[in-house]
Design a protein around this motif. Structure first.
Motif, PDB file in Angstrom:
ATOM      1  N   LYS A  57       1.095  -1.025  -0.054  1.00  0.00           N
ATOM      2  CA  LYS A  57      -0.156  -0.101   0.085  1.00  0.00           C
ATOM      3  C   LYS A  57       0.848   1.238  -0.024  1.00  0.00           C
ATOM      4  O   LYS A  57       0.383   2.101  -0.766  1.00  0.00           O
ATOM      5  CB  LYS A  57      -0.943  -0.038   1.412  1.00  0.00           C
ATOM      6  CG  LYS A  57      -1.978  -1.079   1.030  1.00  0.00           C
ATOM      7  CD  LYS A  57      -2.936  -0.862   2.380  1.00  0.00           C
ATOM      8  CE  LYS A  57      -4.130  -1.994   2.223  1.00  0.00           C
ATOM      9  NZ  LYS A  57      -4.975  -2.056   3.748  1.00  0.00           N
ATOM     10  N   LYS A  58       2.358   1.386   0.801  1.00  0.00           N
ATOM     11  CA  LYS A  58       2.866   2.487   0.803  1.00  0.00           C
ATOM     12  C   LYS A  58       4.036   2.459  -0.244  1.00  0.00           C
ATOM     13  O   LYS A  58       4.235   3.374  -0.957  1.00  0.00           O
ATOM     14  CB  LYS A  58       3.606   2.343   2.038  1.00  0.00           C
ATOM     15  CG  LYS A  58       2.792   2.417   3.248  1.00  0.00           C
ATOM     16  CD  LYS A  58       3.556   2.295   4.729  1.00  0.00           C
ATOM     17  CE  LYS A  58       2.436   2.378   5.923  1.00  0.00           C
ATOM     18  NZ  LYS A  58       3.424   2.146   7.049  1.00  0.00           N
ATOM     19  N   TRP A  59       4.278   1.488  -0.886  1.00  0.00           N
ATOM     20  CA  TRP A  59       5.320   1.455  -2.052  1.00  0.00           C
ATOM     21  C   TRP A  59       4.500   1.281  -3.358  1.00  0.00           C
ATOM     22  O   TRP A  59       4.273   2.235  -4.084  1.00  0.00           O
ATOM     23  CB  TRP A  59       6.055  -0.030  -1.921  1.00  0.00           C
ATOM     24  CG  TRP A  59       7.150  -0.325  -3.132  1.00  0.00           C
ATOM     25  CD1 TRP A  59       6.874  -0.874  -4.316  1.00  0.00           C
ATOM     26  CD2 TRP A  59       8.491   0.262  -2.951  1.00  0.00           C
ATOM     27  NE1 TRP A  59       8.081  -0.708  -4.955  1.00  0.00           N
ATOM     28  CE2 TRP A  59       8.973   0.031  -4.411  1.00  0.00           C
ATOM     29  CE3 TRP A  59       9.337   0.986  -2.191  1.00  0.00           C
ATOM     30  CZ2 TRP A  59      10.326   0.277  -4.621  1.00  0.00           C
ATOM     31  CZ3 TRP A  59      10.617   1.443  -2.568  1.00  0.00           C
ATOM     32  CH2 TRP A  59      10.999   1.049  -3.835  1.00  0.00           C
ATOM     33  N   ALA A  60       3.796   0.139  -3.539  1.00  0.00           N
ATOM     34  CA  ALA A  60       3.027  -0.128  -4.723  1.00  0.00           C
ATOM     35  C   ALA A  60       2.730  -1.525  -4.905  1.00  0.00           C
ATOM     36  O   ALA A  60       3.631  -2.385  -4.739  1.00  0.00           O
ATOM     37  CB  ALA A  60       3.648   0.467  -6.381  1.00  0.00           C
ATOM     38  N   GLN A  63       1.977  -4.779 -10.447  1.00  0.00           N
ATOM     39  CA  GLN A  63       1.455  -3.947 -11.316  1.00  0.00           C
ATOM     40  C   GLN A  63       0.790  -4.845 -12.814  1.00  0.00           C
ATOM     41  O   GLN A  63       1.332  -5.856 -13.010  1.00  0.00           O
ATOM     42  CB  GLN A  63       2.611  -3.163 -12.003  1.00  0.00           C
ATOM     43  CG  GLN A  63       3.202  -2.279 -10.907  1.00  0.00           C
ATOM     44  CD  GLN A  63       2.301  -0.866 -10.981  1.00  0.00           C
ATOM     45  OE1 GLN A  63       1.226  -0.955 -11.519  1.00  0.00           O
ATOM     46  NE2 GLN A  63       2.335   0.041  -9.920  1.00  0.00           N
ATOM     47  N   ASP A 156      -1.505   0.024 -10.361  1.00  0.00           N
ATOM     48  CA  ASP A 156      -1.291   0.862  -9.208  1.00  0.00           C
ATOM     49  C   ASP A 156      -0.624   2.152  -9.468  1.00  0.00           C
ATOM     50  O   ASP A 156       0.540   2.107  -9.823  1.00  0.00           O
ATOM     51  CB  ASP A 156      -0.427   0.093  -8.193  1.00  0.00           C
ATOM     52  CG  ASP A 156      -0.669   0.662  -6.721  1.00  0.00           C
ATOM     53  OD1 ASP A 156      -0.914   1.935  -6.685  1.00  0.00           O
ATOM     54  OD2 ASP A 156      -0.258  -0.073  -5.796  1.00  0.00           O
ATOM     55  N   LEU A 157      -1.460   3.310  -9.595  1.00  0.00           N
ATOM     56  CA  LEU A 157      -1.013   4.548 -10.012  1.00  0.00           C
ATOM     57  C   LEU A 157       0.183   5.083  -9.019  1.00  0.00           C
ATOM     58  O   LEU A 157       1.137   5.908  -9.366  1.00  0.00           O
ATOM     59  CB  LEU A 157      -2.033   5.342 -10.131  1.00  0.00           C
ATOM     60  CG  LEU A 157      -2.991   4.995 -11.297  1.00  0.00           C
ATOM     61  CD1 LEU A 157      -4.114   6.310 -11.449  1.00  0.00           C
ATOM     62  CD2 LEU A 157      -2.420   5.357 -12.731  1.00  0.00           C
ATOM     63  N   LYS A 158       0.010   4.654  -7.817  1.00  0.00           N
ATOM     64  CA  LYS A 158       1.068   4.814  -6.837  1.00  0.00           C
ATOM     65  C   LYS A 158       2.768   4.541  -7.343  1.00  0.00           C
ATOM     66  O   LYS A 158       3.685   5.346  -6.693  1.00  0.00           O
ATOM     67  CB  LYS A 158       1.103   4.364  -5.425  1.00  0.00           C
ATOM     68  CG  LYS A 158      -0.031   4.591  -4.695  1.00  0.00           C
ATOM     69  CD  LYS A 158      -0.282   4.481  -3.300  1.00  0.00           C
ATOM     70  CE  LYS A 158      -0.036   2.806  -3.058  1.00  0.00           C
ATOM     71  NZ  LYS A 158      -1.177   2.052  -3.454  1.00  0.00           N
ATOM     72  N   GLY A 159       2.718   3.616  -8.382  1.00  0.00           N
ATOM     73  CA  GLY A 159       4.067   3.186  -8.463  1.00  0.00           C
ATOM     74  C   GLY A 159       4.815   4.089  -9.712  1.00  0.00           C
ATOM     75  O   GLY A 159       5.637   3.885  -9.999  1.00  0.00           O
ATOM     76  N   SER A 161       6.766   6.915 -11.219  1.00  0.00           N
ATOM     77  CA  SER A 161       7.808   7.521 -10.537  1.00  0.00           C
ATOM     78  C   SER A 161       8.297   8.858 -11.007  1.00  0.00           C
ATOM     79  O   SER A 161       8.787   9.712 -10.287  1.00  0.00           O
ATOM     80  CB  SER A 161       9.332   6.563 -10.382  1.00  0.00           C
ATOM     81  OG  SER A 161       8.929   5.296  -9.692  1.00  0.00           O
ATOM     82  N   ASN A 189      -7.284   0.771 -13.833  1.00  0.00           N
ATOM     83  CA  ASN A 189      -6.573   2.111 -13.265  1.00  0.00           C
ATOM     84  C   ASN A 189      -5.791   2.742 -14.732  1.00  0.00           C
ATOM     85  O   ASN A 189      -5.129   1.692 -15.123  1.00  0.00           O
ATOM     86  CB  ASN A 189      -5.807   2.104 -11.987  1.00  0.00           C
ATOM     87  CG  ASN A 189      -6.755   1.867 -11.099  1.00  0.00           C
ATOM     88  OD1 ASN A 189      -7.863   2.430 -11.051  1.00  0.00           O
ATOM     89  ND2 ASN A 189      -6.426   1.227  -9.951  1.00  0.00           N
ATOM     90  N   LYS A 215       7.152   1.481 -10.007  1.00  0.00           N
ATOM     91  CA  LYS A 215       7.642   0.879  -8.820  1.00  0.00           C
ATOM     92  C   LYS A 215       6.348  -0.265  -8.974  1.00  0.00           C
ATOM     93  O   LYS A 215       5.225  -0.013  -9.131  1.00  0.00           O
ATOM     94  CB  LYS A 215       7.454   1.689  -7.804  1.00  0.00           C
ATOM     95  CG  LYS A 215       8.561   2.528  -7.480  1.00  0.00           C
ATOM     96  CD  LYS A 215       8.460   3.665  -6.226  1.00  0.00           C
ATOM     97  CE  LYS A 215       9.661   4.490  -5.864  1.00  0.00           C
ATOM     98  NZ  LYS A 215       9.420   5.155  -4.556  1.00  0.00           N
TER      99      LYS A 215
END
Length: 441
Positions: A57-60, A63, A156-159, A161, A189, A215
């Motif tokens: 959840k914090k990293w990613a 994918q 996962d869009l958090k990934g 960079s 997403n 990520k």
């Protein structure tokens, strides 16, 4: 004529049968702590999975890369006066899709747990051929070339960079977050690039390129959307697992990492190159393939597999004591068997507790050596007059632990090795008990 009447004697008065039943009952009782230890291992594994989810959840997370897909909206006039025109969408896939890059994994520590994450440096390129759209060249339809979009799925869009920028026909385009509504059942997403196709030449191919620094955790997935899809990935991870509908056409794995190449043709998949109404949702989602960077069979899985042999370990050890009593007449008390059985159960708890802080093989060696030492020392005290029996017990127990260790390493041959081991054990038992008088009073 006199008839000889034999006195009936209950089998329960036979000391050998009583001893066998008593030993069997103790073995069954020891299944209770074995079950409790197994549940403890599962709980520890769940804690590890929770740590992985929190880190993801914090990293990613996992994918999936899918795209780009060009979407062209079309207005259709209504035959009913004063009714607004309806909107249709033409979805077009690339003629050629190339993805090349590298994956750099690393182990993150969260408490005592190792979690595999990665950074991927990918370059996506290819070209589109747009259809002539002749069936829409009438007053009934209006093609909104200026409203065309290119959608690109990133699970996962958090990934993401770095800033994304699509190069389309040598023109740089900045994306907006989210996937077009018309593709909601195909992509999850991702990002959307507005592309104005008003002044394009339909006869020419339309190139695209996108650099993606991404990520992720554990897995990376791809979807073969191109009429021809070529993917080349390299990494320093030396134990990859390839999964999904398509395996690499070429691969090389060594201690330095791996190199893998895929090539998927339109004929290899079950969805069309262009569609406008019926969405090939299932066909697209089922065509996913990729790379799993999870650690090889982890310590919890190995320990759970080894505990399945717990009844075998206890049974064979107790069989030694039972045969000793049959052959040498040296008796053991049920409480002594319970103590030995308790030690054999603690082996698995010792194994998982050490492996959480060390290598599984080292933990297995320390745990088995500890239980062997304790059991042998106790057996030497039990069989003071015949110490050789204690060493026979040690040999049998060491053989069982070695057998389990080899079985854990050779997963594909586990059934074969286990069956052969049981046959050998049965043959030895039959040989050693061939002269026993089972009707002894």
């Amino acid at each position: 004529m006199d008839t000889e009447i034999k006195e009936y004697r209950s089998p329960l008065k036979n000391p050998i049968i009583v001893k066998a039943l008593g030993t069997a009952i103790i073995v069954l009782l020891l299944l209770i702590p074995l079950s409790m230890i197994k549940n403890t291992i599962k709980e520890r594994n769940q804690l590890r999975e929770t740590a992985i989810l929190e880190t993801n959840k914090k990293w990613a997370g996992i994918q999936k890369i899918s795209g780009p897909i060009i979407t062209i909206p079309i207005l259709k006039k209504s035959s009913i006066k004063d009714v607004a025109p309806s909107k249709e969408y033409i979805h077009i896939l690339p003629e050629e899709l190339n993805i090349n890059g590298s994956i750099n994994p690393e182990n993150l520590k969260r408490g005592i747990y190792n979690i595999v994450v990665y950074e991927a440096d990918l370059h996506t390129s290819g070209f589109f051929k747009l259809p002539s759209m002749e069936e829409y060249h009438s007053n009934e339809y209006t093609i909104l070339w200026e409203k065309a979009k290119a959608s690109f799925e990133i699970q996962d869009l958090k990934g993401i960079s770095t800033k994304l920028q699509l190069t389309f026909n040598e023109k740089e385009i900045i994306p907006v977050a989210g996937i077009d509504y018309s593709l909601r059942n195909i992509l999850t997403n991702g990002v959307t690039f507005p592309i104005d196709l008003t002044a394009i030449d339909l006869e020419k191919p339309h190139s695209f390129a996108l650099d993606l620094d991404l990520k992720g955790s554990q897995q990376i997935n791809f979807v073969p959307l191109g009429r021809t899809t070529k993917i080349g990935i390299n990494s320093n991870w030396n134990s990859p697992s390839f999964f999904g509908q398509f395996l690499p056409k070429k691969r090389k794995i060594d201690n330095n990492g791996f190199v893998a190449e895929w090539e998927v043709l339109e004929l290899n998949r079950s969805f069309p190159q262009i569609w406008n109404k019926s969405e090939p949702f299932n066909a697209v989602s089922e065509s996913t393939f990729g790379i799993d960077l999870r650690l090889p069979i982890d310590d919890y899985q190995k320990t759970i597999r080894s505990i399945k042999y717990g009844i075998l370990t206890i049974g064979l050890t107790f069989l030694v004591f039972f045969l000793v009593e049959l052959i040498s007449k040296i008796k053991t008390h049920p409480f002594q068997l319970l103590l030995i059985g308790g030690g054999l159960c603690l082996f698995y708890l010792l194994l998982i507790s050490i492996s959480e802080h060390s290598n599984f093989n080292i933990a297995y060696l320390i745990s088995s050596a500890t239980i062997l030492l304790i059991t042998t020392a106790y057996s030497l005290h039990l069989f003071k007059k015949q110490k050789s029996i204690a060493f026979v017990t040690m040999f049998v127990l060491a053989s069982v632990y070695a057998f389990i260790f080899v079985t854990l390493q050779l997963t594909a041959y586990a059934l074969l090795i286990g069956t052969v081991g049981l046959v050998i054990t049965l043959a030895l038992t039959m040989y050693l008990t061939r002269n026993v008088n089972w009707y002894e009073k």
